[in-house]
Design an enzyme around this catalytic site. Sequence first.
Site, PDB file in Angstrom:
ATOM      1  N   LYS A 108       0.839  -1.206   0.000  1.00  0.00           N
ATOM      2  CA  LYS A 108       0.000   0.000   0.000  1.00  0.00           C
ATOM      3  C   LYS A 108       0.876   1.259   0.000  1.00  0.00           C
ATOM      4  CE  LYS A 108      -1.550   1.966   3.551  1.00  0.00           C
ATOM      5  NZ  LYS A 108      -2.050   2.762   4.620  1.00  0.00           N
ATOM      6  N   ASP A 126      -6.430   0.958   1.046  1.00  0.00           N
ATOM      7  CA  ASP A 126      -6.471   1.096   2.504  1.00  0.00           C
ATOM      8  C   ASP A 126      -7.857   0.653   2.969  1.00  0.00           C
ATOM      9  OD1 ASP A 126      -8.222   3.123   1.835  1.00  0.00           O
ATOM     10  OD2 ASP A 126      -6.966   4.734   2.578  1.00  0.00           O
TER      11      ASP A 126
END
Length: 195
Positions: A108, A126
């Site tokens: 991420k 997320d």
Amino acid sequence: MSTVVPNAKCELYYNTPYQLLIAVVLSAQCTDIRVNQVTKVLFDLAQDPISMLELGESRLQQILYPLGFYKNKTINVLKLSQTLLDNYDGQVPSERQDLESLAGVGRKTANVILMECFNQPFIAVDTHVYRVSRRLNLSNATTPNGVEKDLYQNLPIELHHKAHHTILHFGRYFCKSQRPLCDGCVVRDYCTFVM
């Protein structure tokens, strides 16, 4: 959705790729608002890997204390700063595998850096992107990597760069986890969650 959040962008405070990298690493299990409060102080003292290392562990822990997990975050920030100096001439690398080799950097975080700093068409997943993508039937995957893969397949490539911030902002401010604002939602017809 882009009409609801037309100017969605990164809300973390930063001036350089290094500062964004640090801010994203610090944002784990923490709000952007809190991270911004801490990084405004931190970046006044340390703007690059050398000045970050010069702060030292004890001083950096004091600064990062409000974030939670501050001891681990301190270790990661110092390790990644040293690695940047040792292996990348103090510069943030532009390849995912190089980014993911840095302490505290996962997929991420790497995706955020690649899209924000290097304008590459990556989508960071997320909690907000994960939740909204599943609610809007853009993915039925049960892992962030699965959702990311589905988003790449279900969205045209020209939307990949903006997808993360658009979906994130929509999830943060409209399609909230506990109390989504379903009345008047512009994508209500596509939602599997409508309250």
